[in-house]
Scaffold this motif. Structure first.
Motif, PDB file in Angstrom:
ATOM      1  N   CYS A 185       0.823  -1.215   0.000  1.00  0.00           N
ATOM      2  CA  CYS A 185       0.000   0.000   0.000  1.00  0.00           C
ATOM      3  C   CYS A 185       0.855   1.261   0.000  1.00  0.00           C
ATOM      4  O   CYS A 185       0.393   2.324  -0.427  1.00  0.00           O
ATOM      5  N   ALA A 186       2.115   1.162   0.463  1.00  0.00           N
ATOM      6  CA  ALA A 186       2.931   2.376   0.543  1.00  0.00           C
ATOM      7  C   ALA A 186       4.415   2.043   0.582  1.00  0.00           C
ATOM      8  O   ALA A 186       4.822   0.975   1.052  1.00  0.00           O
ATOM      9  N   VAL A 187       5.202   3.004   0.106  1.00  0.00           N
ATOM     10  CA  VAL A 187       6.650   3.029   0.304  1.00  0.00           C
ATOM     11  C   VAL A 187       6.969   4.349   1.002  1.00  0.00           C
ATOM     12  O   VAL A 187       6.551   5.413   0.530  1.00  0.00           O
TER      13      VAL A 187
ATOM     14  N   VAL B 267      11.225  14.397  -8.263  1.00  0.00           N
ATOM     15  CA  VAL B 267      10.340  13.249  -8.043  1.00  0.00           C
ATOM     16  C   VAL B 267       9.233  13.699  -7.088  1.00  0.00           C
ATOM     17  O   VAL B 267       9.515  14.143  -5.978  1.00  0.00           O
ATOM     18  N   VAL B 268       7.982  13.595  -7.542  1.00  0.00           N
ATOM     19  CA  VAL B 268       6.867  14.108  -6.747  1.00  0.00           C
ATOM     20  C   VAL B 268       6.206  12.958  -5.978  1.00  0.00           C
ATOM     21  O   VAL B 268       5.720  12.003  -6.580  1.00  0.00           O
ATOM     22  N   PRO B 269       6.162  13.041  -4.642  1.00  0.00           N
ATOM     23  CA  PRO B 269       5.505  12.000  -3.855  1.00  0.00           C
ATOM     24  C   PRO B 269       3.991  12.183  -3.837  1.00  0.00           C
ATOM     25  O   PRO B 269       3.472  13.196  -4.331  1.00  0.00           O
ATOM     26  N   ASP B 270       3.289  11.220  -3.258  1.00  0.00           N
ATOM     27  CA  ASP B 270       1.844  11.343  -3.053  1.00  0.00           C
ATOM     28  C   ASP B 270       1.541  11.986  -1.711  1.00  0.00           C
ATOM     29  O   ASP B 270       0.514  12.652  -1.543  1.00  0.00           O
ATOM     30  N   ILE B 271       2.407  11.724  -0.738  1.00  0.00           N
ATOM     31  CA  ILE B 271       2.274  12.281   0.608  1.00  0.00           C
ATOM     32  C   ILE B 271       3.657  12.776   1.033  1.00  0.00           C
ATOM     33  O   ILE B 271       4.667  12.113   0.766  1.00  0.00           O
TER      34      ILE B 271
ATOM     35  N   ASP C 166       3.752   3.721  -8.969  1.00  0.00           N
ATOM     36  CA  ASP C 166       2.726   3.912 -10.005  1.00  0.00           C
ATOM     37  C   ASP C 166       2.283   2.564 -10.576  1.00  0.00           C
ATOM     38  O   ASP C 166       1.085   2.306 -10.758  1.00  0.00           O
ATOM     39  N   LYS C 167       3.245   1.706 -10.828  1.00  0.00           N
ATOM     40  CA  LYS C 167       2.947   0.413 -11.439  1.00  0.00           C
ATOM     41  C   LYS C 167       2.082  -0.463 -10.532  1.00  0.00           C
ATOM     42  O   LYS C 167       1.185  -1.178 -11.013  1.00  0.00           O
TER      43      LYS C 167
END
Length: 406
Positions: free
Chosen positions: A189-191, A247-251, A218-219
């Motif tokens: 679910c997350a890195v 590099v744009v993160p999600d959080i 993304d993959k």
């Protein structure tokens, strides 16, 4: 119980008598600060290269920050989360305008910001269905001291005594993209990653590593979380380190320098993920209170300028040149790494694991620095530290190095 008068004179010994011993503070007590200088109870002065662990980004007692604090203190300090307030809304808009984010959650510390980020990622995984709950983190990382964040941090010495720990957290070698590629799956679910591992030794991520993490997330539809608690708000010479790497993160999590010394944390994210948190899902009593957000708003406004950010890179060069000068003479460091004003001087083989000893000698010479593990002397000074103060601090460091190397 009989009322006892509050002690007027306190000493370092009182810490051992009265405080839960989770720290081992220095033998002196700083009592006053101004700019990049501190003074202890005896009046001895120190050049501050630690910045309260990358917190005091504008030094001590900056007049504009003090003015903002006093002005807000005359209005309203705290309301609770049944109400919003003007300073928190202004700060949210500042952060959104300056970053990738659409929404902001405010809390009180980096650990709380990371806790919110990890909870949001798990919530996202549950909504996605199946067993999408694995969190990939990295060895030698540090994300905070709550049970969840200390487990995500890849340093067992901080977590193993508190087992059983939250499950489904996998630790992989930092900067090893192949290891992540072989582990990540539809269950992830997350890195969570630090662009520069701070507590882990001031180790920058490779650009290809972070770019690869973005592509893998993304993959596999996993959330990419950047822990920018230590690297954020100008520390690397960009406002946030993700902008350094492209590099744009999600959080993204932010704290430390955000308040310039006033406790505050923030989790930044996009609408896609923010909508998963609804009233009652998560919260904090003090988070986003008017006093903290007014101060942070002024700090952010002052740091988010071309002059301050470019000045960080200039100061980086001054530090590198000064440390090279010392090292050319004493050969005490094997390398100096980091970005901007987050620097780690790695002890050479001859002086292996003597970073704390050197830090203690530096304090005796009137320099406050940090360590990042047993083998790295760390510097995280004010982003606006004058060149003369850098020179004086390095002169004091050289005296400490000379003593270590006798």
């Amino acid at each position: 119980m009989e009322h006892q008068q509050q002690p007027q004179n306190v000493s370092r010994q009182n810490f051992d008598d009265w405080m839960v011993p989770v720290y081992a503070p220095a033998a002196f007590i700083p009592v006053r600060g101004e700019g990049s200088w501190l003074w202890d109870q005896a009046g001895k002065d120190y050049v501050d290269f630690a910045g309260g662990i990358a917190v005091n980004a504008l030094g001590h007692a900056h007049p504009e920050i003090r003015k903002t604090l006093h002005e807000q203190a005359d209005k309203v300090w705290h309301l609770g989360n049944g109400y919003t307030n003007e300073p928190v809304l202004r700060l949210a808009k500042q952060l959104i305008d300056a970053t990738f984010a659409d929404k902001v959650f405010f809390c009180n510390s980096g650990a709380e910001a990371n806790e919110a980020a990890l909870k949001l990622a798990r919530l996202y995984g549950h909504k996605a269905g199946g067993e999408k709950n694995e969190i990939i983190a990295f060895k030698n990382a540090f994300h905070g001291r709550t049970l969840f964040t200390v487990t995500a941090g890849g340093q067992p010495k901080y977590s193993e005594d508190f087992a059983p720990l939250p499950p489904a957290i996998t630790h992989l070698p930092f900067n090893d993209l192949a290891a992540v590629a072989s582990q990540i799956s539809s269950r992830t679910c997350a890195v969570i990653v630090e662009p520069i591992q701070g507590e882990g030794g001031v180790v920058p991520a490779d650009a290809e590593f972070l770019q690869g993490l973005r592509e893998l997330c993304d993959k596999h539809q996993a959330v990419l979380i950047f822990d920018e608690v230590q690297t954020g708000v100008g520390r690397t010479g960009e406002l946030y380190a993700y902008q350094h790497y492209g590099v744009v993160p999600d959080i993204l999590t932010s704290a430390k320098a955000l308040g310039g010394g006033f406790p505050i944390g923030a989790m930044l994210t996009t609408d896609r993920y923010a909508v998963l948190f609804q009233p009652g899902t998560h919260g904090t009593t003090y988070g986003g209170n008017p006093l903290a957000t007014a101060v942070a708003g002024k700090v952010f406004e002052m740091i988010n300028t071309a002059e301050v950010l470019s000045g960080v890179s200039k100061r980086h060069e001054w530090f590198i040149a000064g440390l090279k000068r010392i090292n050319d003479r004493y050969h005490v460091f094997s390398q100096v790494r980091g970005q901007g004003l987050l620097l780690g001087a790695v002890m050479s083989e001859r002086y292996k694991d003597q970073a704390k000893q050197l830090n203690t000698l530096a304090a005796e010479e009137g320099l406050i620095a940090l360590i990042a593990g047993p083998n790295v002397l760390r510097f995280a000074p004010s982003l606006i530290i004058p060149g003369a103060d850098i020179e004086e601090g390095l002169n004091r460091l050289e005296r400490a190095v000379a003593r270590l190397c006798v």
